[in-house]
Design a protein around this motif. Structure first.
Motif, PDB file in Angstrom:
ATOM      1  N   CYS A   1       4.928   9.219 -12.225  1.00  0.00           N
ATOM      2  CA  CYS A   1       4.849   8.963 -10.786  1.00  0.00           C
ATOM      3  C   CYS A   1       5.643   7.699 -10.430  1.00  0.00           C
ATOM      4  N   LEU A   2       5.441   6.654 -11.217  1.00  0.00           N
ATOM      5  CA  LEU A   2       6.144   5.395 -10.936  1.00  0.00           C
ATOM      6  C   LEU A   2       7.656   5.599 -10.984  1.00  0.00           C
ATOM      7  N   ARG A   3       8.113   6.305 -12.000  1.00  0.00           N
ATOM      8  CA  ARG A   3       9.559   6.452 -12.201  1.00  0.00           C
ATOM      9  C   ARG A   3      10.171   7.489 -11.247  1.00  0.00           C
ATOM     10  N   ASN A   4       9.532   8.659 -11.171  1.00  0.00           N
ATOM     11  CA  ASN A   4      10.173   9.778 -10.478  1.00  0.00           C
ATOM     12  C   ASN A   4       9.857   9.826  -8.991  1.00  0.00           C
ATOM     13  N   VAL A   5       8.639   9.462  -8.628  1.00  0.00           N
ATOM     14  CA  VAL A   5       8.261   9.543  -7.215  1.00  0.00           C
ATOM     15  C   VAL A   5       8.557   8.217  -6.517  1.00  0.00           C
ATOM     16  N   LEU A   6       8.143   7.119  -7.122  1.00  0.00           N
ATOM     17  CA  LEU A   6       8.292   5.819  -6.462  1.00  0.00           C
ATOM     18  C   LEU A   6       9.578   5.096  -6.870  1.00  0.00           C
ATOM     19  N   GLU A   7      10.307   5.684  -7.799  1.00  0.00           N
ATOM     20  CA  GLU A   7      11.602   5.152  -8.253  1.00  0.00           C
ATOM     21  C   GLU A   7      11.514   3.713  -8.760  1.00  0.00           C
ATOM     22  N   LEU A   8      10.373   3.396  -9.367  1.00  0.00           N
ATOM     23  CA  LEU A   8      10.215   2.095 -10.031  1.00  0.00           C
ATOM     24  C   LEU A   8      10.523   2.321 -11.516  1.00  0.00           C
ATOM     25  N   THR A   9      11.817   2.308 -11.827  1.00  0.00           N
ATOM     26  CA  THR A   9      12.239   2.756 -13.154  1.00  0.00           C
ATOM     27  C   THR A   9      12.228   1.636 -14.199  1.00  0.00           C
ATOM     28  N   GLY A  10      11.703   0.470 -13.829  1.00  0.00           N
ATOM     29  CA  GLY A  10      11.557  -0.606 -14.814  1.00  0.00           C
ATOM     30  C   GLY A  10      10.477  -0.279 -15.832  1.00  0.00           C
ATOM     31  N   THR A  11       9.510   0.544 -15.447  1.00  0.00           N
ATOM     32  CA  THR A  11       8.491   1.012 -16.390  1.00  0.00           C
ATOM     33  C   THR A  11       9.108   2.142 -17.197  1.00  0.00           C
TER      34      THR A  11
ATOM     35  N   LYS B   1       0.851  -1.201   0.000  1.00  0.00           N
ATOM     36  CA  LYS B   1       0.000   0.000   0.000  1.00  0.00           C
ATOM     37  C   LYS B   1       0.878   1.239   0.000  1.00  0.00           C
ATOM     38  N   VAL B   2       0.585   2.145  -0.900  1.00  0.00           N
ATOM     39  CA  VAL B   2       1.417   3.330  -1.065  1.00  0.00           C
ATOM     40  C   VAL B   2       0.511   4.552  -1.119  1.00  0.00           C
ATOM     41  N   ALA B   3       0.950   5.646  -0.506  1.00  0.00           N
ATOM     42  CA  ALA B   3       0.256   6.918  -0.666  1.00  0.00           C
ATOM     43  C   ALA B   3       1.276   7.919  -1.177  1.00  0.00           C
ATOM     44  N   CYS B   4       0.895   8.726  -2.154  1.00  0.00           N
ATOM     45  CA  CYS B   4       1.836   9.761  -2.572  1.00  0.00           C
ATOM     46  C   CYS B   4       1.103  11.035  -2.971  1.00  0.00           C
ATOM     47  N   GLU B   5       1.848  12.112  -2.986  1.00  0.00           N
ATOM     48  CA  GLU B   5       1.305  13.421  -3.338  1.00  0.00           C
ATOM     49  C   GLU B   5       1.662  13.704  -4.787  1.00  0.00           C
ATOM     50  N   VAL B   6       0.656  13.908  -5.615  1.00  0.00           N
ATOM     51  CA  VAL B   6       0.948  14.177  -7.023  1.00  0.00           C
ATOM     52  C   VAL B   6       0.112  15.350  -7.524  1.00  0.00           C
ATOM     53  N   ALA B   7       0.643  16.049  -8.533  1.00  0.00           N
ATOM     54  CA  ALA B   7      -0.158  17.049  -9.232  1.00  0.00           C
ATOM     55  C   ALA B   7      -1.127  16.286 -10.135  1.00  0.00           C
ATOM     56  N   PRO B   8      -2.348  16.793 -10.317  1.00  0.00           N
ATOM     57  CA  PRO B   8      -3.313  16.073 -11.155  1.00  0.00           C
ATOM     58  C   PRO B   8      -2.785  15.777 -12.554  1.00  0.00           C
ATOM     59  N   ARG B   9      -1.924  16.626 -13.071  1.00  0.00           N
ATOM     60  CA  ARG B   9      -1.469  16.427 -14.453  1.00  0.00           C
ATOM     61  C   ARG B   9      -0.330  15.418 -14.571  1.00  0.00           C
ATOM     62  N   GLU B  10       0.117  14.865 -13.459  1.00  0.00           N
ATOM     63  CA  GLU B  10       1.238  13.931 -13.531  1.00  0.00           C
ATOM     64  C   GLU B  10       0.752  12.565 -14.013  1.00  0.00           C
ATOM     65  N   THR B  11       1.395  12.059 -15.042  1.00  0.00           N
ATOM     66  CA  THR B  11       0.975  10.750 -15.553  1.00  0.00           C
ATOM     67  C   THR B  11       1.480   9.641 -14.627  1.00  0.00           C
ATOM     68  N   LEU B  12       0.851   8.497 -14.732  1.00  0.00           N
ATOM     69  CA  LEU B  12       1.222   7.375 -13.881  1.00  0.00           C
ATOM     70  C   LEU B  12       2.670   6.952 -14.127  1.00  0.00           C
ATOM     71  N   VAL B  13       3.102   7.001 -15.385  1.00  0.00           N
ATOM     72  CA  VAL B  13       4.485   6.571 -15.658  1.00  0.00           C
ATOM     73  C   VAL B  13       5.479   7.504 -14.974  1.00  0.00           C
TER      74      VAL B  13
END
Lengths: 174, 286
Positions: free
Chosen positions: A40-50, A26-38
């Motif tokens: 967020c995954l790469r830059n905020v959650l550092e899941l750079t495999g996507t 379970k993850v919670a994060c703060e994002v701007a509405p215009r931020e795409t999921l990709v």
């Protein structure tokens, strides 16, 4: 009133809190509405495999599983995924569900630079969980939205085809 | 390649969605699957103040029979058009078109209502609503109405939808035992936009065509019914001569625009070839 808070209109770039389950966590994060999921995954959650390729749904490098179905992470905003279950290539790898696909891709040199590989694997995983005996044409059709600029697809189709057959022989999907 | 800043609101009901749209002074967009809208926002072809997410509105979901129609909820995803048994039974033309709509991952998110509302002239589903004689149910600030597909598509990406209105469902007349259908398209790669595509629905007595609706896509600013071609077929059976006459009539129905990578003459030629193949199949498949 009926659910719409007008002060929202003045806060266009203010971040909002989004909660989802990523790779079983379970993850919670703060994002701007215009931020795409990709992003967020790469830059905020550092899941750079996507991978972020074309960012317009053409290349398939950003595929993830959303509630169990393959989707483009560049074609949705993170806020839309609030409450969803997301599995990225990291989660699919750790859980072992695509281990045979990964091994076969490796064995057959079905990748060169590897940029397209996470998307290829997510799509192959979805195909094999829906169709037990895909023909080569089914495989090509399933991969029609995934660009590979190195290998020319033949080895990729071979690898998926081999895994489909191996799974049948071993008595069903792993 | 990043969207301009916007606010986001997830509506739980149609009323909430309409209310939010009005409060934003109509500087808002409804988002469902977003498979065309998100790239348009990313490329800043569109830049609304407010994005209203309608995907959690239960009233927009579901496929069911209603009288002589199949009611297809606007949020029905393309992948459901492939898997839903009611679609296969009562709207088989849509089932036949669905595998040609984009790529699998796009089909997992894109919605039927969204595709019709977007009205891309190269898309399969908007053109099929024309071939099916479907009716589009619209809700907006001034209430609900139903518009025939024939009156829905106005011009390039322009429809009968007014600002603040959204599609709630598409009503498709139930497929009948005396009907035949065909769908096909020519594309450079599977999943790419078609160079030309076509869907048709015929009502027959034996081999005689009593009525036929033929709709093309990727041939102009809107999906296009070819009424002259239809007229050339009604009352006859589908022999080689009749098919040739229909192909000749097509020239009067279609005027592909100049100025893109496919010359108008080539597009018209491909449309003739496609029509001939499909009518041949329609005639053979009793």
């Amino acid at each position: 009133m009926i659910g719409f808070d007008e002060s929202l209109l003045d806060d266009a770039d203010e971040t909002v809190r989004v909660r989802f389950t990523i790779n079983g966590r379970k993850v919670a994060c703060e994002v701007a509405p215009r931020e795409t999921l990709v992003d967020c995954l790469r830059n905020v959650l550092e899941l750079t495999g996507t991978h972020a390729g074309c960012e317009m749904g053409a290349c398939g490098a950003c595929l993830v599983q959303l509630d169990g179905r393959a989707v483009h992470a560049c074609l949705m905003f993170t806020v839309q995924a609030d409450g969803a279950r997301i599995d990225t290539i990291e989660g699919l790898t750790e859980s072992g569900v695509i281990a045979d696909l990964q091994a076969e891709f490796h064995r057959r040199n079905a990748l060169q630079c590897g940029f397209c590989t996470p998307g290829m694997l997510v799509n192959a995983h979805e195909l094999l969980s829906q169709v037990t005996r895909p023909s080569r044409e089914d495989i090509r059709d399933a991969l029609s939205g995934n660009y590979c600029r190195c290998t020319g697809y033949e080895a990729i189709v071979d690898a998926i085809d081999a895994v489909a057959k191996a799974r049948i022989e071993s008595g069903g999907p792993t | 390649m990043k969207a301009r800043a916007f606010s986001y609101f997830r509506a739980a009901t149609i009323d909430q969605a309409l209310h939010a749209h009005a409060r934003a002074g109509d500087d808002a967009r409804f988002i469902a699957g977003g498979q065309s809208l998100v790239p348009a926002l990313s490329l800043r072809l569109q830049a609304p103040r407010l994005l209203i997410d309608i995907t959690h509105i239960a009233e927009l979901r579901g496929v069911r029979r209603e009288g002589a129609f199949l009611r297809i909820g606007a949020l029905t995803r393309h992948c459901e058009m492939l898997s839903e048994p009611l679609i296969a039974e009562f709207a088989p033309l849509l089932r036949a078109a669905a595998p040609f709509v984009a790529h699998p991952a796009i089909r997992n998110r894109g919605t039927f209502g969204g595709s019709v509302a977007h009205a891309d002239p190269a898309s399969e589903f908007p053109a099929m609503t024309l071939a099916l004689g479907a009716e589009i149910e619209i809700v907006g600030p001034s209430g609900s109405r139903r518009v025939k597909a024939d009156d829905f598509f106005v011009d390039l990406f322009e429809t009968a939808l007014q600002p603040g209105e959204l599609i709630t469902a598409v009503f498709v007349p139930l497929f009948k035992a005396d009907q035949r259908f065909a769908f096909d398209e020519l594309a450079r790669r599977r999943g790419d936009y078609a160079l030309v595509g076509c869907g048709m629905l015929a009502t027959c007595t034996g081999d005689r065509i009593d009525d036929i609706r033929i709709s093309f896509f990727s041939v102009g600013n809107t999906p296009t019914r070819v009424k002259g071609t239809e007229a050339a077929l009604i009352g006859s059976s589908l022999g080689a001569e009749r098919i040739a006459a229909a192909q000749a009539a097509l020239e009067g129905d279609l005027a592909p625009p100049e100025g893109d990578e496919v010359p108008p003459a080539m597009r018209l030629h491909l449309a003739r070839v496609l029509l001939g193949r499909m009518l041949g199949r329609l005639g053979a498949g009793a």
